[in-house]
Write a protein that holds these residues in place. Structure first.
Motif: not given
Length: 800
Positions: A156, A168, A190-192, A194-197
């Motif tokens: 996302e 989003s 962002k990874c959906k 773990c939210h890291t780049t």
């Protein structure tokens, strides 16, 4: 029954007959379908399938759950189970919802069936043999934390499209502007999980060479879009893809859950869901009958109609046809595509991902009958532009169109026939001699005959909303015919004329049961029951049976001497209090509803607990300490403390001592109007203020402005630099004095807002107009019993 395949032998094309194959976009299996999904594909297709059967066409309707791909893997991670368990769970939920909605699939299957792998891999081999596939290295986002390549839906970020910038957007498509994307195009991805780049890495994939297939594809599109009368939105979406230029399209993914790629180099990959999902129509037909090729490889004898929402169009007009054309085999290609725009909910959009709106299981829980839901969704079908679902509109259509028009006509006719001899016909349809001699009846027959021709024309062109409107107008004609004939007088004064009117009218009742069956099948079943006609005999409206000709002679539909059943009301009124309770109940997202229910339950539990505490213990419990006081004050500040009402400006003039101020007399539902001073002179002309409904904040402390005391405040929205100001408008039918509510926030307003606690100042920062011009507190609309409050043109403006 949602899927009749278990009860009947599979139908196959019949030479010399019209053979129609219908599909609707396969609903994704990772969530409960909402009303927008239901009208966008399965319900629209069901209406057309029922119409085709009514007309005697040899018809099958294929659908099923789309089960492979990232969304399923993601949902499985969320629910801590396997993708297979997710598919089993949600397939059953979808099946139950569609069964409740009376969707008449001939087969409701699944893309995880073995037939999907078999058909998909066979098509792949043909494409490979015919050299329409290429290999290429592409850059893909890789998450070092999750240790895997990220599929499109696992990313996302912000949409790169100019003037969109939706924050989003998914890796495959932006939900806001609809543009198809590659994950690497997103800004700030962002990874959906773990939210890291994630970082970019190379990976090899297979591509379908759309540019090489362009000539074959354009020939198909140019021919079939005309022959099949494609809807305008489908043509526009297709041409947009062609104009942008076709590019090779990746058909493989680095996933585990999907159809395996039968190629040594790519054996660890699966097919991209948009390559294999449309093939699901074919594989589900293969589950329906092993002789599926008679439907799918029979272009001379089978017409394929496909139904979907607008975001699915390019996959069905470009990707899927290119896939079939590339095999070199004679496939049954789509003739007609019927596309819907979006159905929006109250103040915003339905959203599966956010859980906003009324979902299939919610509709059942309201106890509003299936036929009412079907009727409302179909009258509101977004055929050429987005439409809006509102509870008030559903109430109006039920109470006026279904209850007062259709239900009233049928009940008047059947109730009169059912009256005992001397007052009626003792439930026996009377004999009517020479009905053509009665001018009023002949005129009705001619008018109904023309309306039926228009109905058939609209339905053949898949203009479903128009077909429904025409059928309902026949009911209106019936009501007018009854009134003009004054049958209650004729019964005593001219019995033979009365018999003609009643035999004609009961024929119209039967005709309405036929024409409305595709839209409201359970309604038609009930009408047949009240007419005492066998339910097992399917309604039909075939040219070869002479039933279409009978439309001009409605008195011929039912025989004299037939005994009808017991008449009963067909529809029940939806009351204001029911509407209000539904609007409150379904406000916010599904997650919000769960939290609210839990909060309410906890409050009740706390109240019960408190009643058991006595003496010092109770005093001790109520004694505030340190942080508690601050927390309590924080939780108490809520929009529910505001007393916002619908007001009507009865009189307005400029302030005698201030050029920038108006002085208004505003009716807010009290014995006398309130005097209000507003600084709106340079923004809104005096004539636009006269006799206008406004939203009024009634519990601010009165303040004197240039010698005149203001006893309330008119709410208005302003843009960022305050160069433009617009009033917040209640609905035109809003009730003066009604309190504006905010669904999900309950409680009585303060008598006067506390200046010390700065209630107004703290709530005001969250008051604004949204992108849809709806006035909101946070994301919750200013709500009245007549609908939501809006501004004219200022999006995302501060309200004060």
């Amino acid at each position: 029954m949602a899927d009749s395949s278990a009860e009947k032998a599979p139908k196959l094309p019949i030479p010399g007959r019209r053979n129609i194959l219908i599909t609707s976009a396969l609903p994704y299996v990772n969530n409960v379908p909402h009303l927008g999904n239901i009208i966008g594909c399965v319900l629209s297709a069901d209406v057309f399938a029922r119409y085709c059967r009514l007309r005697g066409y040899n018809t099958i309707y294929m659908c099923g759950t789309d089960e492979y791909g990232t969304a399923t893997e993601t949902k499985a991670m969320e629910e801590k189970c396997s993708p297979k368990e997710i598919c089993d769970k949600y397939h059953a939920i979808h099946r139950d919802v569609y069964e409740w909605f009376d969707i008449s699939f001939d087969k409701f299957g699944r893309t995880s069936a073995p037939q999907q792998t078999e058909v998909c891999q066979a098509i792949f081999h043909k494409l490979l043999d015919n050299k329409w596939l290429s290999e290429n290295t592409m850059q893909q986002l890789y998450c070092d934390t999750c240790k895997r390549f990220l599929a499109d839906r696992l990313v996302e970020g912000t949409c790169p499209t100019l003037d969109c910038n939706y924050d989003s957007a998914r890796g495959d498509q932006c939900e806001k502007c609809g543009k198809l994307l590659n994950p690497t195009e997103l800004k700030d991805p962002k990874c959906k999980v773990c939210h890291t780049t994630p970082r970019i890495r190379d990976t090899d994939h297979l591509f379908l060479e759309l540019p090489l297939l362009r000539e074959k594809l354009e020939e198909y599109i140019n021919t079939m879009s005309v022959a099949g009368s494609w809807s305008q939105n489908a043509i526009q979406a297709t041409n947009a893809w062609l104009k942008e230029g076709l590019r090779p399209r990746c058909i493989t993914r680095d996933l585990k859950w999907g159809v395996p790629v039968p190629h040594e180099k790519y054996k660890d990959k699966v097919f991209y869901v948009w390559f294999d999902a449309p093939i699901g129509y074919i594989s589900i037909t293969a589950c329906y009958t092993p002789e599926w090729e008679q439907w799918w490889k029979n272009p001379d004898n089978v017409e394929l109609y496909q139904f979907m929402g607008k975001d699915n169009v390019p996959f069905h007009t470009v990707m899927f046809p290119s896939t079939l054309l590339g095999t070199g085999e004679r496939w049954t290609m789509m003739k007609t595509i019927s596309v819907t725009e979006y159905l929006n909910y109250e103040a915003g959009k339905f959203s599966k991902s956010k859980g906003i709106g009324v979902f299939g299981n919610d509709a059942k829980d309201t106890k509003i009958p299936t036929e009412v839901w079907r009727y409302y969704l179909l009258t509101n079908r977004p055929e050429v532009s987005d439409t809006l679902f509102t509870w008030v509109d559903l109430q109006a259509k039920l109470n006026t169109e279904l209850l007062n028009n259709l239900g009233n006509f049928i009940n008047r006719v059947l109730s009169f026939i059912a009256k005992p001899e001397g007052a009626g016909y003792g439930s026996i349809i009377p004999d009517a001699s020479n009905p053509q001699s009665q001018q009023l009846t002949t005129y009705l027959g001619e008018k109904v005959g023309k309306l039926v021709d228009q109905y058939l024309d609209a339905m053949e062109k898949v203009k479903l909303k128009q077909g429904l409107k025409i059928a309902m107008s026949i009911s209106s004609e019936g009501n007018a015919y009854l009134q003009e004939s004054q049958f209650w007088k004729l019964y005593k004064e001219d019995p033979s004329s009365c018999a003609i009117v009643m035999k004609t009218s009961v024929g119209l009742v039967y005709l309405l049961a036929c024409l409305l069956e595709p839209f409201m099948p359970s309604f038609s079943v009930e009408v047949l029951r009240q007419l005492n006609l066998p339910l097992e005999a399917n309604l039909s409206f075939c040219d070869e049976n002479g039933e279409t000709d009978n439309a001009k002679r409605p008195w011929d539909f039912l025989p004299s001497g037939h005994r009808i059943g017991k008449p009963e009301p067909l529809f029940k009124e939806l009351k204001d209090e029911d509407v209000e309770s539904f609007r409150v109940r379904f406000a916010g997202s599904q997650a919000d509803r769960i939290v609210k229910a839990e909060t309410d339950a906890n409050k009740v539990a706390e109240q019960l607990k408190a009643t058991k505490i006595t003496g010092n213990a109770k005093k001790q419990q109520n004694k505030p300490s340190g942080n508690t006081k601050a927390k309590t004050a924080e939780t108490e500040i809520s929009v529910s403390k505001l007393d916002v009402r619908v007001g009507l400006i009865k009189k307005v003039q400029k302030h005698p001592d201030a050029d920038s101020l108006y002085v208004e007399e505003i009716d807010v539902g009290e014995e006398s109007p309130r005097t209000v001073v507003s600084g709106l002179v340079k923004y809104i002309p005096l004539e636009e203020m006269q006799n206008r409904k406004v939203c009024v904040l009634c519990n601010l402390k009165p303040v004197t402005m240039r010698g005149i005391k203001s006893h309330a405040m008119v709410l208005a929205a302003s843009n960022d630099d305050h160069t433009k100001v617009e009033l917040v408008d209640p609905p035109s039918s809003g009730v003066v004095g009604e309190r504006v509510t905010f669904p999900g926030y309950s409680g009585e307003p303060d008598g006067v807002l506390s200046a010390k606690s700065k209630v107004w100042e703290r709530v005001q920062v969250d008051l604004q107009s949204n992108s849809e011009l709806v006035a909101c507190y946070k994301d919750v609309p200013f709500t009245t019993s007549a609908g939501v409050c809006k501004v004219s043109s200022i999006a995302n403006g501060a309200i004060r």
